[in-house]
Motif scaffolding. Structure first.
Motif, PDB file in Angstrom:
ATOM      1  N   ASN A  37      -9.602 -27.392  24.101  1.00  0.00           N
ATOM      2  CA  ASN A  37     -10.989 -27.652  24.477  1.00  0.00           C
ATOM      3  C   ASN A  37     -11.706 -26.446  25.079  1.00  0.00           C
ATOM      4  OD1 ASN A  37     -11.276 -30.818  24.164  1.00  0.00           O
ATOM      5  ND2 ASN A  37      -9.272 -30.434  25.111  1.00  0.00           N
ATOM      6  N   GLY A  38     -11.055 -25.299  25.072  1.00  0.00           N
ATOM      7  CA  GLY A  38     -11.677 -24.096  25.597  1.00  0.00           C
ATOM      8  C   GLY A  38     -11.982 -24.180  27.084  1.00  0.00           C
ATOM      9  N   LYS A  39     -11.120 -24.859  27.824  1.00  0.00           N
ATOM     10  CA  LYS A  39     -11.320 -25.038  29.263  1.00  0.00           C
ATOM     11  C   LYS A  39     -10.304 -24.218  30.050  1.00  0.00           C
ATOM     12  CE  LYS A  39     -14.518 -28.178  28.604  1.00  0.00           C
ATOM     13  NZ  LYS A  39     -15.939 -27.966  28.963  1.00  0.00           N
ATOM     14  N   SER A  40     -10.424 -24.239  31.385  1.00  0.00           N
ATOM     15  CA  SER A  40      -9.502 -23.484  32.234  1.00  0.00           C
ATOM     16  C   SER A  40      -9.139 -24.298  33.472  1.00  0.00           C
ATOM     17  CB  SER A  40     -10.122 -22.147  32.644  1.00  0.00           C
ATOM     18  OG  SER A  40     -11.380 -22.351  33.274  1.00  0.00           O
ATOM     19  N   VAL A  41      -8.743 -25.543  33.250  1.00  0.00           N
ATOM     20  CA  VAL A  41      -8.325 -26.392  34.362  1.00  0.00           C
ATOM     21  C   VAL A  41      -7.054 -25.813  34.971  1.00  0.00           C
ATOM     22  CG1 VAL A  41      -7.589 -28.704  35.054  1.00  0.00           C
ATOM     23  CG2 VAL A  41      -9.347 -28.425  33.288  1.00  0.00           C
TER      24      VAL A  41
END
Length: 366
Positions: free
Chosen positions: A202-206
């Motif tokens: 999802n192109g996230k950085s959690v």
């Protein structure tokens, strides 16, 4: 007792580990055990670890499986609780002296006592949850009269980690454990990798706090009981802005729930072993989901098989494919999760089952 950050030396074969159907077996490491007594002469027994049978978690689930099987058989089982680790061997010996035909030991910590008792008592059948009872380190169960009941909970925890990352508003989630042993760290491995997979897709950085898969370092309370240590560990994650927390190990989730309540923040919690929404509804508004393993059904099936003279030493392994592990519904928080999350989880589950998505932990059954 203080909160510790420790490096874990994991054994290659041991795990922790859906309150639903559990099926599927692997080949026995050293052949099958003796058939044991059956029918009216059959006496099933169980030894808990120090968490006790009312821990709302793995001891309780194992106990419920034994009771269900015994009720159907018209038998009254013998159960004994351990207060400390020094109780394990004497408790098992006590059950041997009571002529138990099947002795179920609950948890990784009872592995040595179980293996030693099995070797010394070849005519008694044993089953152990979350371990192979492999003391000599050759990757095989030490005696053919021991049946391991194992769960690849990394697979289910992967789904929970993906869910946590999707749900998080702060972009920070966290986990902590009771004791750094494989049945605990396997949950943490899967959870962290699930968050990582969410980020990649999802192109996230959690960010995930409390556990490093590569170094096998993390935050642990030193035990499975609720108390100051567990509450402090949870508070540490809250202070670092985590808004989804996975406590792994017995009743430590209760203290985590208390810390969340005290914070007054919008923070969700993920349970382990049982669906905590059902077994401990005090925090039902906090549960995003629970990572489930079918210990109740596993113990039930092994007990019924032993009573019918069908005991063997082949490991009983729960996976996503045979529904031995899974995640609970979102319950009260369902309206707050992404509308597409359920479909994504089904796709990921299918990928794990068909092997297109690899989920591995040093503690997964091989």
């Amino acid at each position: 007792m203080t909160i510790t950050t420790r490096k874990v030396a994991l054994s290659g074969l041991a795990i922790l580990g859906v309150a639903a159907l559990l099926a599927g077996c692997a080949s026995a490491p050293k052949g099958g055990g003796s058939s044991g007594a059956a029918g009216a002469d059959f006496l099933p027994c169980m030894v808990s670890d120090s968490g006790g049978f009312d821990d709302k978690s793995f001891n309780q689930l194992g106990y419920e499986g034994l009771i269900q099987a015994s009720d159907e058989l018209g038998i009254k089982p013998v159960t004994v609780q351990s207060e400390t680790e020094t109780d394990f061997a004497p408790n098992i010996s006590n059950l041997v002296d009571q002529n138990c035909n099947l002795i179920v030991t609950v948890g990784f910590l009872l592995a040595q006592a179980t293996a030693e008792a099995a070797v010394a008592n070849p005519n008694v059948n044993f089953a152990i949850i979350d371990d192979l009872a492999d003391i000599d380190g050759d990757g095989k169960t030490d005696s053919s009269n021991v049946k391991p009941i194992l769960f690849n909970t990394a697979q289910a925890a992967f789904l929970a980690g993906y869910s946590a990352a999707s749900y998080s508003k702060t972009g920070v989630v966290g986990t902590f454990g009771g004791i750094p042993i494989p049945p605990v760290t396997i949950f943490m491995d899967g959870f962290v990798d699930g968050v990582k997979y969410y980020n990649e897709k999802n192109g996230k950085s959690v960010q995930t706090l409390g556990w490093d898969v590569a170094t096998q370092n993390g935050v642990f309370t030193g035990g499975f009981a609720q108390g100051v240590e567990a509450k402090t560990a949870a508070q540490g994650l809250i202070d670092q802005n985590a808004d989804v927390i996975l406590p792994v190990g017995g009743a430590i989730f209760i203290s985590a729930g208390e810390a969340i309540r005290d914070s007054g923040k919008d923070i969700a919690m993920i349970g382990v072993d049982a669906d905590l929404y059902e077994t401990y509804p005090n925090f039902k508004d906090l549960y995003l989901t629970s990572v489930l393993k079918g210990m109740k059904v596993g113990v039930y099936t092994v007990t019924k098989d032993a009573a019918a003279g069908k005991f063997n030493g082949s490991p009983y392994v729960g996976t996503l494919e045979n529904e031995g592990v899974g995640i609970a519904p979102f319950h009260d928080l369902e309206s707050k999760v992404s509308p597409g999350l359920a479909a994504q989880l089904e796709e990921i589950k299918a990928g794990i089952i068909d092997g297109s998505i690899t989920v591995e932990s040093p503690s997964s059954p091989k």
